[in-house]
Design a protein around this motif. Structure first.
Motif, PDB file in Angstrom:
ATOM      1  N   GLN A  97      -5.263  12.997   7.843  1.00 31.05           N
ATOM      2  CA  GLN A  97      -5.612  13.290   9.227  1.00 31.05           C
ATOM      3  C   GLN A  97      -5.509  12.021  10.080  1.00 31.05           C
ATOM      4  N   THR A  98      -5.217  12.214  11.360  1.00 30.63           N
ATOM      5  CA  THR A  98      -4.931  11.104  12.260  1.00 30.63           C
ATOM      6  C   THR A  98      -6.010  10.028  12.258  1.00 30.63           C
ATOM      7  N   SER A  99      -7.273  10.438  12.218  1.00 31.71           N
ATOM      8  CA  SER A  99      -8.370   9.466  12.306  1.00 31.71           C
ATOM      9  C   SER A  99      -8.454   8.532  11.100  1.00 31.71           C
ATOM     10  N   TYR A 100      -7.779   8.887  10.014  1.00 29.28           N
ATOM     11  CA  TYR A 100      -7.850   8.071   8.797  1.00 29.28           C
ATOM     12  C   TYR A 100      -6.568   7.284   8.537  1.00 29.28           C
ATOM     13  N   ARG A 101      -5.573   7.448   9.382  1.00 31.27           N
ATOM     14  CA  ARG A 101      -4.257   6.872   9.096  1.00 31.27           C
ATOM     15  C   ARG A 101      -4.249   5.346   9.110  1.00 31.27           C
ATOM     16  N   CYS A 102      -4.999   4.736   9.992  1.00 34.58           N
ATOM     17  CA  CYS A 102      -5.029   3.275  10.043  1.00 34.58           C
ATOM     18  C   CYS A 102      -5.623   2.713   8.745  1.00 34.58           C
ATOM     19  N   THR A 103      -6.744   3.267   8.320  1.00 35.77           N
ATOM     20  CA  THR A 103      -7.365   2.835   7.062  1.00 35.77           C
ATOM     21  C   THR A 103      -6.412   3.059   5.894  1.00 35.77           C
ATOM     22  N   TYR A 104      -5.761   4.216   5.891  1.00 37.49           N
ATOM     23  CA  TYR A 104      -4.831   4.572   4.820  1.00 37.49           C
ATOM     24  C   TYR A 104      -3.667   3.579   4.745  1.00 37.49           C
ATOM     25  N   ALA A 105      -3.097   3.246   5.888  1.00 41.06           N
ATOM     26  CA  ALA A 105      -1.972   2.314   5.930  1.00 41.06           C
ATOM     27  C   ALA A 105      -2.394   0.913   5.502  1.00 41.06           C
ATOM     28  N   ARG A 106      -3.569   0.472   5.962  1.00 44.17           N
ATOM     29  CA  ARG A 106      -4.076  -0.839   5.559  1.00 44.17           C
ATOM     30  C   ARG A 106      -4.276  -0.897   4.048  1.00 44.17           C
ATOM     31  N   ALA A 107      -4.863   0.167   3.488  1.00 47.06           N
ATOM     32  CA  ALA A 107      -5.107   0.218   2.043  1.00 47.06           C
ATOM     33  C   ALA A 107      -3.794   0.259   1.268  1.00 47.06           C
ATOM     34  N   TRP A 108      -2.839   1.065   1.752  1.00 46.89           N
ATOM     35  CA  TRP A 108      -1.541   1.199   1.078  1.00 46.89           C
ATOM     36  C   TRP A 108      -0.852  -0.161   0.973  1.00 46.89           C
ATOM     37  N   VAL A 109      -0.810  -0.889   2.097  1.00 53.79           N
ATOM     38  CA  VAL A 109      -0.151  -2.191   2.109  1.00 53.79           C
ATOM     39  C   VAL A 109      -0.889  -3.177   1.203  1.00 53.79           C
ATOM     40  N   GLN A 110      -2.219  -3.134   1.213  1.00 54.09           N
ATOM     41  CA  GLN A 110      -2.978  -4.048   0.355  1.00 54.09           C
ATOM     42  C   GLN A 110      -2.668  -3.811  -1.113  1.00 54.09           C
ATOM     43  N   VAL A 111      -2.668  -2.558  -1.533  1.00 53.73           N
ATOM     44  CA  VAL A 111      -2.411  -2.250  -2.941  1.00 53.73           C
ATOM     45  C   VAL A 111      -0.995  -2.672  -3.326  1.00 53.73           C
ATOM     46  N   LYS A 112      -0.022  -2.346  -2.465  1.00 53.34           N
ATOM     47  CA  LYS A 112       1.365  -2.745  -2.755  1.00 53.34           C
ATOM     48  C   LYS A 112       1.472  -4.273  -2.849  1.00 53.34           C
ATOM     49  N   HIS A 113       0.805  -4.969  -1.945  1.00 57.14           N
ATOM     50  CA  HIS A 113       0.834  -6.430  -1.939  1.00 57.14           C
ATOM     51  C   HIS A 113       0.166  -7.000  -3.194  1.00 57.14           C
ATOM     52  N   ASP A 114      -1.053  -6.509  -3.483  1.00 59.38           N
ATOM     53  CA  ASP A 114      -1.819  -7.067  -4.596  1.00 59.38           C
ATOM     54  C   ASP A 114      -1.129  -6.871  -5.943  1.00 59.38           C
TER      55      ASP A 114
END
Length: 197
Positions: free
Chosen positions: A160-177
């Motif tokens: 849902q739209t309200s969670y997309r920013c958190t989701y994207a931040r988490a996705w990038v962190q996991v991929k990076h880590d």
């Protein structure tokens, strides 16, 4: 109730709560440094290569640990199984008091990880990834939203739209880590989301 459950129940949030992901600015920086790379080895993916639901604490396995973390008012029995509580799915805002209707989602799906570099990992590293309670990688969500998402990346599925920013931040962190790659459409979608955060 296991000892970990006692500690977590007292501070459990009202809804699913990943470990706080990196800021949008940090995510944008990490993402900018990732070269878009085509996924590979997708045909050789096998979920069994990622051992899941290992013991995290006492008798609590990964699923039970996340259910306690992400629920409100969670109580457990001696086997560390949740017997009561309330869970709200951050992906679609579904609320339940029956934890069996919720899945534990790998935010970066296992097959996505495999095609983004985990094919070259040891089994030990894949086990760590599949049971990571420290990075923002596991979250309790409605079974329907988890099935809708499947193995898709953010270019193909978003919460849902309200969670997309958190989701994207988490996705990038996991991929990076985990030093995983991103493909071009995935990177473009994440860039657009993060630029609006």
């Amino acid at each position: 109730m296991c000892i970990a459950g006692l500690a977590l129940a007292a501070t459990a949030p009202a809804h699913a709560a990943l470990p706080t992901p990196i800021s949008a600015a940090t995510a944008r920086s990490y993402l900018a440094g990732m070269t878009a790379t085509a996924e590979t080895h997708g045909d050789s993916y096998d979920r069994d290569l990622f051992p899941t639901w290992i013991t995290i604490s006492g008798t609590c396995d990964t699923r039970e640990w996340i259910l306690k973390r992400d629920g409100a008012g969670v109580t457990t029995n001696s086997a560390c199984t949740a017997t009561s509580g309330t869970w709200t799915s951050a992906y679609d805002n579904v609320v339940t008091t029956n934890p069996s209707t919720f899945d534990i989602d790998h935010l970066v799906p296992l097959s996505e990880a495999w095609a983004s570099g985990a094919w070259a990992w040891t089994t030990t590293r894949r086990r760590t990834f599949a049971n990571d309670v420290n990075d923002p990688q596991l979250i309790a969500v409605s079974a329907s939203s988890n099935r809708s998402k499947g193995d898709r990346d953010p270019a193909e599925w978003l919460p849902q739209t309200s969670y997309r920013c958190t989701y994207a931040r988490a996705w990038v962190q996991v991929k990076h880590d985990y030093a995983l790659t991103v493909d071009s459409t995935e990177k473009n979608t994440l860039t657009t989301i993060l630029n609006a955060c």
